[in-house]
Design a protein around this motif. Structure first.
Motif, PDB file in Angstrom:
ATOM      1  N   GLU A 184       0.870  -1.153   0.098  1.00  0.00           N
ATOM      2  CA  GLU A 184      -0.021   0.036  -0.096  1.00  0.00           C
ATOM      3  C   GLU A 184       0.626   1.285  -0.030  1.00  0.00           C
ATOM      4  N   GLY A 185       0.554   2.132  -0.869  1.00  0.00           N
ATOM      5  CA  GLY A 185       1.335   3.469  -0.870  1.00  0.00           C
ATOM      6  C   GLY A 185       1.290   4.111  -2.250  1.00  0.00           C
ATOM      7  N   THR A 186       2.277   4.860  -2.577  1.00  0.00           N
ATOM      8  CA  THR A 186       2.229   5.391  -4.049  1.00  0.00           C
ATOM      9  C   THR A 186       3.421   4.652  -4.785  1.00  0.00           C
ATOM     10  N   GLN A 214       6.857   5.419  -3.478  1.00  0.00           N
ATOM     11  CA  GLN A 214       7.142   4.826  -2.391  1.00  0.00           C
ATOM     12  C   GLN A 214       7.449   3.422  -2.701  1.00  0.00           C
ATOM     13  N   ASN A 215       6.839   2.655  -3.395  1.00  0.00           N
ATOM     14  CA  ASN A 215       7.092   1.198  -3.506  1.00  0.00           C
ATOM     15  C   ASN A 215       8.372   1.229  -4.496  1.00  0.00           C
ATOM     16  N   ASP A 228      -1.580  11.230 -12.170  1.00  0.00           N
ATOM     17  CA  ASP A 228      -0.807  11.594 -10.642  1.00  0.00           C
ATOM     18  C   ASP A 228       0.648  11.320 -10.682  1.00  0.00           C
ATOM     19  N   ASN A 255       3.061   9.777  -8.046  1.00  0.00           N
ATOM     20  CA  ASN A 255       2.278   9.620  -6.862  1.00  0.00           C
ATOM     21  C   ASN A 255       0.943   8.956  -6.667  1.00  0.00           C
ATOM     22  N   THR A 256       0.659   8.352  -8.126  1.00  0.00           N
ATOM     23  CA  THR A 256      -0.326   7.221  -8.120  1.00  0.00           C
ATOM     24  C   THR A 256      -0.319   6.254  -6.940  1.00  0.00           C
ATOM     25  N   ARG A 257      -1.409   6.058  -6.476  1.00  0.00           N
ATOM     26  CA  ARG A 257      -1.487   5.105  -5.503  1.00  0.00           C
ATOM     27  C   ARG A 257      -1.623   3.587  -6.121  1.00  0.00           C
ATOM     28  N   GLY A 296      -2.844   0.790  -4.821  1.00  0.00           N
ATOM     29  CA  GLY A 296      -3.782  -0.359  -4.563  1.00  0.00           C
ATOM     30  C   GLY A 296      -3.467  -1.533  -3.717  1.00  0.00           C
ATOM     31  N   ASN A 349      -4.048  -1.588  -9.090  1.00  0.00           N
ATOM     32  CA  ASN A 349      -4.146  -0.452  -9.806  1.00  0.00           C
ATOM     33  C   ASN A 349      -3.429  -0.927 -11.324  1.00  0.00           C
TER      34      ASN A 349
END
Ligand code: ATP
Ligand code: MG
Length: 595
Positions: free
Chosen positions: A455-457, A460-461, A492, A495-497, A499, A504
């Motif tokens: 989980e995160g953007t 971040q991943n 985004d 910065n896309t999440r 999921g 996603n």
């Protein structure tokens, strides 16, 4: 599965009373032992202040109305307090009223301070428990945690840690009540020993009656715990299996099993409340009976009327404390199972990941498995049986074998998620486990078939293994694995999440994100576990070439189902059913070299 069974106890079979459970948990608060007596003293002060404040309010009223005389006529403790106040501040009505007002404020402040302190304590306990349980989850050996139900682990972390705070609260309340009973009880004996002894006998009788109720409450506590764990599991299934269950049209089933778990929790909670209410009522009736008995005994044994009335009033004050002890005791009995599961989670003798002290200096020559055996579960036999091979520095090695042959198990051993049952894994002659995990893993990166995106953007991943990487470096690796364009097309961008589990993104996109993440770490040793199975062939070839180019001098381990995988490997390890398939060739290596 290591679920806490409702009836048969627990994982290690040690069943303690709720008191012992709380005491065992208290050991985790060694440095804060002073907090308990402080809280009890404050609670006692608050209880006494609460008792006094009604009387003080009456006196304030009298004082304001200029009826001070009435207080003195009334006699008793109020008159004595009034007398001492007049002794100090004189008889001026306004001053006396002001003193009463100040005393009432002081009582209110004591009660307030007690409530705030209790809240602070409970939150401290909850945080400490949460952090300790979380610490266990992060540091215990992966192999130990793997078979546990996630729902159970989540429930312990999210909910049962709060139960410990509740237990501490009840324990403090019992402490306060015992102190209050001692104070009031002493007053009672001081008034008349006959009344005192009668009250003691009656209290014991009422306690014994209520005690009977603690047996069903304890059982209910265990059932509630198990039901809550099942519910937490159902929640996880509904969340994690959102797609799978829908594509198999299992919504009806999902609603039914969730509904039944949910209603079981409700039924048990209502039953617990029902017993609690019964305790309240029985306690009330019991104490009323006790008052009648005391009045009768006092009357028969010639205790005078004012003393009897004073004693009965004192008993009236005592009553809530007696009941509170019983309520807290029962609440603790209900919490026993939860307390036990937190205690067992925190018990110290659990397997931890083996941790060495040496700093890994980098691979000079080779990583070696010598007769490594490993079983996930002894009942299922060995997953790896005397496995020996060599991975050479600066070369590309192919680890190939059919599904279930033990490839991921080998990787998990290299990544130190597991420790071998026997045999030895070494780097340049030094046991791998002599090195600190962090220093070894700093030189390794893995990209796999099932990319574990969290989980995160996106950013971040990507930066999980290289937190300080700048965006230029991130862009560079993304370009290498041909994911940059896809990312830049997103509204985004980085910065896309992601999921849950990366839902996603498409499978191939997830794999390319995984590859970029591994490359960003600039590893000396790169592991590709079917890392490009969802990527189209010509793109795969381009990406492979770029990886080979940047990994110049580095070591690559490629994992594949097929021994003849079209990988330009320098050497190959074939594995089947947990054993090396082709016998070792050459003088040192167990690998069969492609030449
Ligand atoms: N957590 C586990 N608990 C019990 N047994 C396990 C566990 N993980 C794997 N195994 C067993 O160990 C053996 C080796 O599994 P492993 O995952 O290493 O195979 P693999 O070669 O990676 O297969 P695949 O190509 O399908 O990924 C299998 O028999 C598997 O059932
Ligand atoms: Mg595998």
């Amino acid at each position: 599965m290591n679920r806490v069974e409702p009836e048969s106890g627990n994982v290690d079979g040690s069943s303690l009373s709720p008191w012992a459970e709380v005491v065992a948990l208290t050991r985790l608060f060694g440095e804060r032992v002073w907090a308990a007596p402080f809280l009890i003293a404050l609670g006692l002060g608050a209880a006494l202040a609460d008792t006094l404040s009604v009387g003080l309010a009456v006196m304030l009223l009298f004082a304001l109305l200029g009826q001070n005389q009435k207080i003195a006529e009334g006699g008793g403790i109020l008159a004595r307090i009034h007398q001492s106040i007049e002794g100090v501040v004189g008889t001026d009505v306004t001053t006396v009223a002001a003193v009463f007002f100040a005393l009432i404020l002081l009582s209110a402040m004591l009660v307030y301070a007690y409530q705030v302190t209790t809240a602070v304590m409970m939150n401290h306990v909850a945080q400490r428990m949460r952090d300790l349980v979380h610490h266990q989850y992060v540091t215990l050996s992966y192999r130990y945690l793997q078979p546990h139900e996630q729902g159970q682990l989540l429930h312990i972390l999210a909910t049962e840690t709060w139960t410990v705070a509740d237990a501490f609260y009840h324990l403090a309340r019992v402490g306060v009540s015992i102190c209050a009973i001692l104070v009031f009880g002493a007053g009672l004996f001081f008034l008349s020993w006959i009344v005192g002894i009668t009250a003691l006998v009656c209290a014991i009788a009422v306690f014994a009656l209520l005690r009977l109720l603690s047996v069903p409450v304890r059982r209910l506590g265990r059932e509630t715990l198990a039901a809550n764990q099942v519910l937490a599991e159902r929640m996880l299934v509904s969340l994690h299996g959102m797609r799978t269950l829908r594509v198999f049209a299992q919504e009806e089933y999902l609603l039914r099993v969730f509904g039944s778990a949910s209603s079981r929790v409700r039924r048990l909670a209502i039953r617990a409340e029902w017993i609690k209410a019964l305790i309240g009522t029985l306690g009330e009736v019991g104490s009323l009976g006790a008052l009648i008995v005391i009045a009768l005994v006092a009357g028969r044994s010639g205790v005078d009327v004012p003393t009897t009335i004073a004693a009965v009033l004192l008993l009236f004050r005592l009553q809530p404390h007696l009941r509170e002890i019983e309520t807290s005791r029962l609440a603790l009995a209900g919490m026993n199972a939860s307390l036990r599961s937190v205690r067992e989670t925190l018990d110290g003798d659990k397997p931890r990941a083996a941790e060495g002290s040496k700093a890994f200096p980098g691979m000079r020559s080779e990583l070696r498995f010598d007769d490594v055996c490993f079983s996930h579960d002894p009942r299922r036999g060995r997953s790896l049986d005397a496995v020996s091979f060599v991975i050479r520095r600066g070369k590309t090695t192919l680890l190939a074998g059919p599904s279930g042959s033990g490839k991921t198990t080998i990787l998990n051993l290299i990544l130190r998620l597991y420790d071998p049952d026997s045999g030895r894994i070494s780097v340049d002659g030094v046991n791998l486990h002599d090195y600190s995990r962090a220093s070894w893993l700093n030189s390794v990166a893995i990209a796999g078939q099932d990319i574990e995106l969290i989980e995160g953007t996106l950013a971040q991943n990507l930066k999980i293994g290289a937190r300080d990487a700048d965006m230029a470096a991130v862009r560079r690796v993304c370009e290498m694995v041909e994911i940059l364009e896809d990312i830049e097309a997103l509204p985004d961008g980085f910065n896309t999440r992601i999921g849950t589990a990366g839902q996603n993104f498409s499978g191939g996109q997830r794999q390319r994100i995984g590859l970029a993440r591994a490359l960003l770490r600039a590893p000396e040793f790169l592991i590709l576990d079917e890392a490009m199975s969802a990527i189209e062939p010509d793109r795969e070839i381009r990406i492979r070439d770029r990886i080979a180019e940047t990994m110049q001098g580095g070591t690559i381990l490629v994992v594949s189902h097929r021994v003849d995988a079209a990988v330009a490997a320098d050497s190959r390890i074939a594995i089947a059913k947990g054993r090396i398939a082709s016998p070792p060739q050459g003088e040192t290596a167990a690998n069969s070299s492609k030449g």
